[in-house]
Design an enzyme around this catalytic site. Sequence first.
Site, mmCIF file in Angstrom:
data_model
loop_
_atom_site.group_PDB
_atom_site.id
_atom_site.type_symbol
_atom_site.label_atom_id
_atom_site.label_comp_id
_atom_site.label_asym_id
_atom_site.label_seq_id
_atom_site.Cartn_x
_atom_site.Cartn_y
_atom_site.Cartn_z
ATOM 1 N N HIS F 14 0.783 -1.163 0.169
ATOM 2 C CA HIS F 14 0.122 0.041 -0.009
ATOM 3 C C HIS F 14 1.045 1.254 0.115
ATOM 4 C CE1 HIS F 14 -0.453 1.368 4.382
ATOM 5 N NE2 HIS F 14 0.730 1.059 4.202
ATOM 6 N N CYS F 33 5.843 6.804 4.243
ATOM 7 C CA CYS F 33 4.643 6.219 3.788
ATOM 8 C C CYS F 33 3.948 6.501 2.573
ATOM 9 C CB CYS F 33 3.384 6.093 5.023
ATOM 10 S SG CYS F 33 4.034 5.703 6.521
ATOM 11 N N HIS F 39 4.924 0.440 -0.245
ATOM 12 C CA HIS F 39 5.691 -0.254 0.715
ATOM 13 C C HIS F 39 4.724 -1.610 0.919
ATOM 14 C CE1 HIS F 39 3.779 2.509 3.158
ATOM 15 N NE2 HIS F 39 3.775 1.587 4.030
ATOM 16 N N HIS F 41 3.086 -4.614 4.110
ATOM 17 C CA HIS F 41 3.169 -5.228 5.463
ATOM 18 C C HIS F 41 2.697 -6.631 5.436
ATOM 19 C CE1 HIS F 41 3.888 -1.484 7.255
ATOM 20 N NE2 HIS F 41 2.804 -0.794 6.288
ATOM 21 N N ASP F 79 -4.810 -10.450 0.047
ATOM 22 C CA ASP F 79 -3.498 -11.090 0.195
ATOM 23 C C ASP F 79 -2.712 -10.858 -1.143
ATOM 24 O OD1 ASP F 79 -1.612 -12.638 1.633
ATOM 25 O OD2 ASP F 79 -2.430 -14.418 0.596
ATOM 26 N N HIS F 80 -1.663 -10.582 -0.891
ATOM 27 C CA HIS F 80 -0.700 -10.420 -2.083
ATOM 28 C C HIS F 80 -1.280 -9.619 -3.179
ATOM 29 C CE1 HIS F 80 1.548 -13.666 -0.220
ATOM 30 N NE2 HIS F 80 2.324 -13.715 -0.996
ATOM 31 N N GLU F 129 -0.742 -3.455 11.533
ATOM 32 C CA GLU F 129 -0.105 -3.432 10.361
ATOM 33 C C GLU F 129 1.270 -3.797 10.572
ATOM 34 O OE1 GLU F 129 -0.411 0.937 8.225
ATOM 35 O OE2 GLU F 129 1.622 0.783 9.383
#
Lengths: 139, 139, 139, 139, 139, 139
Positions: F14, F33, F39, F41, F79-80, F129
């Site tokens: 994100h 950010c 980047h 998490h 996811d991913h 996060e």
Amino acid sequence: MVYVTRKTHFNASHRLHNHEKSDEWNRKTFGKCNYPNWHGHNYVLEVTVRGIPDPDTGYVIDLGILKEIMKRRIVDKCDHRNLNLDVDFLKGIIPSTENLVKQFYHELLDEIKAHASDGSELYSVRLFETERNFAEYRP
Amino acid sequence: MVYVTRKTHFNASHRLHNHEKSDEWNRKTFGKCNYPNWHGHNYVLEVTVRGIPDPDTGYVIDLGILKEIMKRRIVDKCDHRNLNLDVDFLKGIIPSTENLVKQFYHELLDEIKAHASDGSELYSVRLFETERNFAEYRP
Amino acid sequence: MVYVTRKTHFNASHRLHNHEKSDEWNRKTFGKCNYPNWHGHNYVLEVTVRGIPDPDTGYVIDLGILKEIMKRRIVDKCDHRNLNLDVDFLKGIIPSTENLVKQFYHELLDEIKAHASDGSELYSVRLFETERNFAEYRP
Amino acid sequence: MVYVTRKTHFNASHRLHNHEKSDEWNRKTFGKCNYPNWHGHNYVLEVTVRGIPDPDTGYVIDLGILKEIMKRRIVDKCDHRNLNLDVDFLKGIIPSTENLVKQFYHELLDEIKAHASDGSELYSVRLFETERNFAEYRP
Amino acid sequence: MVYVTRKTHFNASHRLHNHEKSDEWNRKTFGKCNYPNWHGHNYVLEVTVRGIPDPDTGYVIDLGILKEIMKRRIVDKCDHRNLNLDVDFLKGIIPSTENLVKQFYHELLDEIKAHASDGSELYSVRLFETERNFAEYRP
Amino acid sequence: MVYVTRKTHFNASHRLHNHEKSDEWNRKTFGKCNYPNWHGHNYVLEVTVRGIPDPDTGYVIDLGILKEIMKRRIVDKCDHRNLNLDVDFLKGIIPSTENLVKQFYHELLDEIKAHASDGSELYSVRLFETERNFAEYRP
């Protein structure tokens, strides 16, 4: 070869200070680890024994016995204590994590040998000073 | 309502001792927590702010700012220090986890209010003395 | 021998893709790790140095210095970055955990050698992509 | 050399009991681990493969494939099962953590070899019975 | 208000089965949690007491006393035991995590009240069946 | 009242960016950010349902069903994936942790209500996060 590990913990105070050096050297070398009024940690101790499981028990060492040895030889002497002042086998030692694991190893070696299965012996001692810093002694 | 939490840590020494009571009362009441040469912990601190996310940023509070407030008001004063001797806002306080969370809460309250989104405020302060013991102040 | 380890973390995005192969090969080989708009991880990095503690300090390496080297050489370059696009020493590398630990090792080797105690050196680099997957480089 | 590890878990019941010995011997030797109505654990299993990353994929082994092998060979047979009664490859074995890691290793060896990159192979199997007790098989 | 929490653990076997229903209903409803030969968990238990710290001690409750109550009332009865068969205060209860926390709460309520500071009382009981599943009773 | 919680995880990329503001405002407000190449998490998601256990099952909600709802409504979509670009119910949302928990809550509300025991309902959604930052939505 099988390696079995038992984990335990103790809470202690300490301070890094070399008495053979000047206060200035100590402050510069050890920084906040040299602050005069001590600081402390929740130490986590892992002891690993390596060997062949005994065919009757499936044990390299009875972990109940290993727990008791670790408690009597290390935890009872260090828990809620000052590692610079209160522990007989640490007298004169700078209590860095590196030095602690070496001393703990030698405290535990013979008694673990005596209680492990045939051919088994102490393999390593690992100590976490924090979740981010740890040392292991493995000769 | 959204609750945002930031976690940090510091390592300190302390001892439980009530100076208005006898040494014998202290030994009996606090046990090994009263040992004279201090012990210590890797304290873990969690601060929670409750409120409505700001529509421009999606933040209840900028966690970078919250981290900096926690560092300046709590961590820089307590880390590698003695909680009985070295911390201005803890003078005269028995440093039980219960008393620490209350003091930390009042240290943080106003500055967090000033930096959180409209209508947001400090909700709770939680402190882990060990992985097995923790206290939370939530008025 | 004593092994000391320092742990840190960074958050990054990446994607597994081999530019010398077709898109179809990449989709089939890497599955969801090949999704076009990237995904990411909270990477946890552990660096271990092996050696003999310095008799004056009790240190194999000053963990404050090790922390600073890890920050400057790895974390500052990777944190909140895209491992395929943004990191100089990863250009042209498929950022699998296996490949990352090898590159990190070579980034750290000389500078750690220069700051460790006599006879001490980098022993291993371990990287957790998630709590369930990790790789270690130990030549 | 690169070592890659995949972690998974299963929940099972067991009891330590040697059928060739008397009930009294078992009670004395295994203590509460011999209680008749079983007890259980959330086992955590870590499997490590050692080798050279494949140049096309950057993988020592595809962790999706390793996950599937661990699931089919170990987890599907042990999860929510009784390790003394229900698992084909554990028949006649005292289910100490030491014995379990050895059996798991041999269950996994050939199939991992067949799916890892050239020259790569199973390196170790580690099993946590609790957070405080674990065993590793590493021949 | 201050909330203090003490964490402990025990290892037990259990099985979800409602004796008033058919075997088919049980298999369909509980799936692998109904397997006949039991399975087990490393349960983690957190007990929280809410109140005002005693001014002499800084304690809502002496955590050493709370630890002893939790040990005697819960851990000694459940550890290495079968929760369906062996525990007096669980007779006739389906040992879901939800039902366990409610029973544990009522086991602990009066004795904690008797040992906490004035105005303090049991606030909640939380039980982790695994790291991924937990229940809390908080009336 | 009993609160049951199920924990799961997903890995995503994100970037914090408000399209109604200038690039300079975004860089100043969101710092690293806001870096352009994303980047990511390892997000950990905890969903809590509050209610009265069903007398036949001992369940507030069948955690297998809750797991499946969380997988289908949240994990399979995130996811991913890239939380700014790829997720239908996040379109136009700045993906701060605060905003994510609110959206996740509304995605889950009705379907959880339909499957929980009588009188039970979704109580809160918590999202980590990182281990150090998390948000909870609890209306």
